[in-house]
Design a protein around this motif. Structure first.
Motif, short mmCIF file in Angstrom:
data_model
loop_
_atom_site.label_atom_id
_atom_site.label_comp_id
_atom_site.label_asym_id
_atom_site.label_seq_id
_atom_site.Cartn_x
_atom_site.Cartn_y
_atom_site.Cartn_z
N GLY A 185 0.81 -1.20 0.00
CA GLY A 185 0.00 0.00 0.00
C GLY A 185 0.84 1.26 0.00
N VAL A 186 1.97 1.21 0.70
CA VAL A 186 2.88 2.36 0.72
C VAL A 186 3.46 2.60 -0.67
N LEU A 187 3.87 1.52 -1.32
CA LEU A 187 4.39 1.64 -2.69
C LEU A 187 3.35 2.27 -3.61
N GLY A 188 2.11 1.79 -3.49
CA GLY A 188 1.04 2.33 -4.33
C GLY A 188 0.78 3.80 -4.04
N SER A 189 0.79 4.18 -2.77
CA SER A 189 0.55 5.59 -2.42
C SER A 189 1.62 6.49 -3.03
N VAL A 190 2.86 6.12 -2.84
CA VAL A 190 3.97 6.92 -3.40
C VAL A 190 3.87 6.98 -4.91
N GLY A 191 3.52 5.84 -5.53
CA GLY A 191 3.43 5.79 -6.98
C GLY A 191 2.32 6.64 -7.54
N TRP A 192 1.13 6.56 -6.94
CA TRP A 192 0.00 7.36 -7.44
C TRP A 192 0.29 8.85 -7.29
N ILE A 193 0.93 9.24 -6.19
CA ILE A 193 1.26 10.65 -6.01
C ILE A 193 2.24 11.11 -7.09
N ALA A 194 3.26 10.30 -7.36
CA ALA A 194 4.24 10.65 -8.40
C ALA A 194 3.57 10.76 -9.76
N LYS A 195 2.69 9.80 -10.08
CA LYS A 195 1.99 9.85 -11.37
C LYS A 195 1.12 11.09 -11.46
N GLY A 196 0.49 11.45 -10.36
CA GLY A 196 -0.35 12.64 -10.36
C GLY A 196 0.45 13.91 -10.58
N ILE A 197 1.65 13.98 -10.00
CA ILE A 197 2.51 15.15 -10.20
C ILE A 197 2.90 15.29 -11.66
N VAL A 198 3.26 14.17 -12.28
CA VAL A 198 3.65 14.21 -13.70
C VAL A 198 2.46 14.64 -14.56
N LEU A 199 1.29 14.06 -14.33
CA LEU A 199 0.11 14.44 -15.11
C LEU A 199 -0.23 15.91 -14.90
N GLY A 200 -0.12 16.36 -13.66
CA GLY A 200 -0.38 17.77 -13.39
C GLY A 200 0.56 18.67 -14.17
N GLY A 201 1.83 18.26 -14.28
CA GLY A 201 2.79 19.04 -15.07
C GLY A 201 2.42 19.10 -16.53
N ILE A 202 1.93 17.97 -17.07
CA ILE A 202 1.50 17.96 -18.47
C ILE A 202 0.31 18.91 -18.66
N GLY A 203 -0.63 18.87 -17.72
CA GLY A 203 -1.78 19.77 -17.81
C GLY A 203 -1.39 21.23 -17.76
N VAL A 204 -0.42 21.55 -16.90
CA VAL A 204 0.06 22.94 -16.81
C VAL A 204 0.68 23.38 -18.14
N LEU A 205 1.40 22.49 -18.81
CA LEU A 205 1.99 22.83 -20.11
C LEU A 205 0.89 23.17 -21.13
N PHE A 206 -0.20 22.42 -21.11
CA PHE A 206 -1.31 22.73 -22.01
C PHE A 206 -1.91 24.10 -21.67
N LEU A 207 -2.01 24.40 -20.39
CA LEU A 207 -2.55 25.70 -19.99
C LEU A 207 -1.62 26.83 -20.43
N VAL A 208 -0.32 26.63 -20.31
CA VAL A 208 0.65 27.64 -20.77
C VAL A 208 0.52 27.84 -22.27
N ALA A 209 0.34 26.73 -23.01
CA ALA A 209 0.16 26.83 -24.46
C ALA A 209 -1.08 27.63 -24.80
N ALA A 210 -2.15 27.44 -24.04
CA ALA A 210 -3.40 28.19 -24.29
C ALA A 210 -3.22 29.66 -23.98
#
Length: 261
Positions: A185-210
């Motif tokens: 469960g700890v591995l999964g928690s750390v992993g989901w948080i990391a994946k969320g950070i990366v996805l959030g960064g991609i979303g921010v790049l789209f917002l900057v492009a807009a």
């Protein structure tokens, strides 16, 4: 054969196991590529880049075909879960879980298609990323900037939801059969948080492009990781994200052994 027989069959369980191991392996390679970015190295730190790295290994093409079969079996799994596997007295929760299963199925299908393309040699690098192409097409539509912004907001929302998932740890009850060791469960928690950070960064790049009306500023995982590296203490943060992606990969290996069908 009806859905209950499919879900109870041994071959179906084996294929899901192969798919989850494949999903984990992709994240392990992504973690390695993210580490290279943190050190200032090059390389395509994306799902397609990870697949190309695997293709370079001995029997890489065979491995990719096995991964594709496994990933497509995960699509079937999540579609069946969306149709018959959502047991909850709360209609809103059932609907949310069905939507989540469909979302997962789309992600697994996309990765399976990438695996097939790389295996047959058509997944090589191109002049622009898929995100660049998508944002460029959207930008040229009526109200294109608003559409790109909407995509960015949606991606950020998914990223935030994954961080919340990692913090609240509800995935343990949903994904695992109850026999997995507690550290999983700890591995999964750390992993989901990391994946969320990366996805959030991609979303921010789209917002900057807009905002800047420049489709080239939209980007995928590779661009998001590079942008993170360029921030104060960026390499340290990026190594943390890489460790999180690796943790998620290991979590997937345990998930393959203890899935809740």
């Amino acid at each position: 054969m009806d859905s209950e027989k499919i879900r109870g069959s041994r071959w179906y369980h084996v294929l899901i196991g192969i798919g989850l191991v494949s999903y984990g392996l992709v994240h392990i390679v992504l973690a390695w590529l993210a580490g290279k970015v943190a050190l200032g190295g090059g390389g395509d730190a994306s799902s397609q880049g990870a697949m190309r790295q695997l293709a370079k290994q001995p029997l890489g093409a065979v491995l990719l075909w096995v991964m594709a079969i496994g990933l497509f079996s995960l699509v079937l799994w999540q579609v069946l879960v969306a149709i018959v596997g959502q047991e909850s007295p709360d209609p809103k929760r059932r609907l949310a879980r069905r939507a989540s299963s469909i979302g997962r199925a789309i992600v697994y299908a996309a990765l399976g298609v990438i695996a097939v393309r790389v295996a047959i040699g058509s997944g090589g690098s191109s002049s622009g990323s898929a995100e660049d192409t998508a944002s460029s097409k959207l930008m040229h539509l009526p109200a294109g900037r608003f559409l790109v912004a909407a995509v960015g907001i949606a991606i950020v929302a998914v990223g935030v939801s994954q961080v919340v998932k990692g913090i609240r740890r509800k995935f343990i009850e949903r994904d695992l059969d109850g026999s997995a060791p507690r550290p999983v469960g700890v591995l999964g928690s750390v992993g989901w948080i990391a994946k969320g950070i990366v996805l959030g960064g991609i979303g921010v790049l789209f917002l900057v492009a807009a905002i800047t009306y420049d489709a080239k500023k939209a980007g995928g995982m590779d661009q998001a990781l590079t942008a993170l590296r360029d921030q104060p203490f960026g390499p340290v943060l990026l190594f943390a994200v890489a460790a999180g992606l690796a943790a998620f990969g290991v979590y997937c290996f345990f998930w393959a052994r203890h899935p809740k069908y």
